[in-house]
Design a protein around this motif. Structure first.
Motif, PDB file in Angstrom:
ATOM      1  N   UNK A  60       8.780 -16.377  -2.569  1.00  0.00           N
ATOM      2  CA  UNK A  60       7.421 -16.372  -1.975  1.00  0.00           C
ATOM      3  C   UNK A  60       6.704 -15.324  -2.455  1.00  0.00           C
ATOM      4  N   UNK A  61       6.877 -14.241  -3.935  1.00  0.00           N
ATOM      5  CA  UNK A  61       5.631 -13.382  -3.855  1.00  0.00           C
ATOM      6  C   UNK A  61       6.853 -12.877  -4.925  1.00  0.00           C
ATOM      7  N   UNK A  62       6.634 -14.256  -6.194  1.00  0.00           N
ATOM      8  CA  UNK A  62       7.015 -13.656  -7.702  1.00  0.00           C
ATOM      9  C   UNK A  62       6.156 -13.410  -7.947  1.00  0.00           C
ATOM     10  N   UNK A  63       6.605 -12.465  -8.716  1.00  0.00           N
ATOM     11  CA  UNK A  63       5.877 -11.256  -9.906  1.00  0.00           C
ATOM     12  C   UNK A  63       5.458 -10.054  -8.664  1.00  0.00           C
ATOM     13  N   UNK A  92      18.923 -15.219 -14.261  1.00  0.00           N
ATOM     14  CA  UNK A  92      17.964 -15.632 -13.369  1.00  0.00           C
ATOM     15  C   UNK A  92      16.376 -15.325 -12.984  1.00  0.00           C
ATOM     16  N   UNK A  93      17.009 -14.419 -13.112  1.00  0.00           N
ATOM     17  CA  UNK A  93      15.614 -13.423 -13.150  1.00  0.00           C
ATOM     18  C   UNK A  93      15.662 -12.105 -14.445  1.00  0.00           C
ATOM     19  N   UNK A  94      13.467 -12.324 -14.849  1.00  0.00           N
ATOM     20  CA  UNK A  94      13.576 -10.916 -15.647  1.00  0.00           C
ATOM     21  C   UNK A  94      12.472  -9.863 -14.664  1.00  0.00           C
ATOM     22  N   UNK A  95      12.767  -8.720 -15.163  1.00  0.00           N
ATOM     23  CA  UNK A  95      11.329  -8.096 -15.177  1.00  0.00           C
ATOM     24  C   UNK A  95      10.501  -7.610 -16.350  1.00  0.00           C
ATOM     25  N   UNK A  96       9.354  -7.799 -15.959  1.00  0.00           N
ATOM     26  CA  UNK A  96       9.030  -7.698 -16.789  1.00  0.00           C
ATOM     27  C   UNK A  96       8.172  -6.673 -15.941  1.00  0.00           C
ATOM     28  N   UNK A  97       7.111  -5.337 -17.530  1.00  0.00           N
ATOM     29  CA  UNK A  97       6.293  -4.146 -16.915  1.00  0.00           C
ATOM     30  C   UNK A  97       4.893  -4.967 -16.875  1.00  0.00           C
ATOM     31  N   UNK A  98       4.442  -4.515 -15.926  1.00  0.00           N
ATOM     32  CA  UNK A  98       2.804  -3.882 -14.982  1.00  0.00           C
ATOM     33  C   UNK A  98       1.894  -4.727 -16.270  1.00  0.00           C
ATOM     34  N   UNK A  99       1.288  -5.764 -16.355  1.00  0.00           N
ATOM     35  CA  UNK A  99       0.171  -5.312 -17.212  1.00  0.00           C
ATOM     36  C   UNK A  99      -0.503  -3.726 -16.650  1.00  0.00           C
ATOM     37  N   UNK A 100      -1.158  -3.658 -16.021  1.00  0.00           N
ATOM     38  CA  UNK A 100      -2.034  -2.509 -15.272  1.00  0.00           C
ATOM     39  C   UNK A 100      -1.501  -1.522 -15.437  1.00  0.00           C
ATOM     40  N   UNK A 101       0.067  -1.222 -14.703  1.00  0.00           N
ATOM     41  CA  UNK A 101       0.841  -0.017 -14.587  1.00  0.00           C
ATOM     42  C   UNK A 101       1.572   0.461 -15.297  1.00  0.00           C
ATOM     43  N   UNK A 102       2.276   0.934 -16.333  1.00  0.00           N
ATOM     44  CA  UNK A 102       3.594   0.847 -17.056  1.00  0.00           C
ATOM     45  C   UNK A 102       4.543   1.404 -16.676  1.00  0.00           C
ATOM     46  N   UNK A 103       4.566   1.911 -14.874  1.00  0.00           N
ATOM     47  CA  UNK A 103       5.241   2.409 -14.440  1.00  0.00           C
ATOM     48  C   UNK A 103       6.504   1.902 -13.634  1.00  0.00           C
TER      49      UNK A 103
END
Length: 171
Positions: A60-63, A92-103
């Motif tokens: 429902x809220x990927x990303x 099954x899943x992966x974490x990606x750093x936020x483009x706007x907020x690297x924290x």
């Protein structure tokens, strides 16, 4: 079936009530049997039934962030962290750093995870259909009504406990 359950629930001190020790115990038994069934259904995918809510919410809220996901799932971030770690390890899943907020990091399905999500949804639909075969339409509606009432009761009692705990700590 549901009318039979209602009759049982109205009995104050019957043999059946002594056997299952009340509504809360019966709900626990249903939950346990549901988990066993879930284990059997999900064995091949190496998914724990308790990870299905993560898959459903992520669909429902990927990303979304881990914090957002924990709030939506109403679980502690530490509990979610363990789930995410296992699912990440299984690919099954992966974490990606936020483009706007690297924290922040955002959580996404991998292709393998997307496939599991689709399979899980199909199995969920199958479970719903199989369970519905056991109940008439009227029984299904009554069971939903009673379970929603039970959920409302638990929510109300949880809030009362939180309020009492807060009052004790403020005193």
């Amino acid at each position: 079936m549901i009318s039979y359950l209602i009759k049982i629930l109205k009995v104050k001190k019957g043999a059946y009530m002594k056997k299952c020790e009340g509504i809360y115990s019966l709900i626990g038994k249903v939950n346990h049997k549901s988990a066993i069934y879930g284990f059997e259904l999900l064995k091949e995918e190496n998914i724990h039934p308790r990870q299905m809510p993560l898959i459903i919410h992520l669909k429902k809220c990927e990303g979304c962030t881990q914090k957002e996901l924990a709030e939506k799932m109403q679980v502690k971030p530490s509990t979610l962290n363990v789930m995410i770690g296992r699912m990440e390890k299984n690919g099954y899943i992966e974490k990606k750093q936020d483009e706007k907020d690297s924290r922040k990091s955002r959580i996404y399905f991998t292709e393998k995870g997307r496939s599991i999500c689709e399979d899980g949804h199909k199995k969920f639909v199958m479970i719903q259909e199989k369970l519905q075969e056991y109940f008439t339409k009227e029984e299904q509606e009554e069971l939903k009504r009673l379970l929603n009432k039970f959920c409302d009761c638990l929510d109300e009692q949880t809030e009362i406990l939180k309020k009492e705990r807060k009052e004790k700590s403020d005193a």
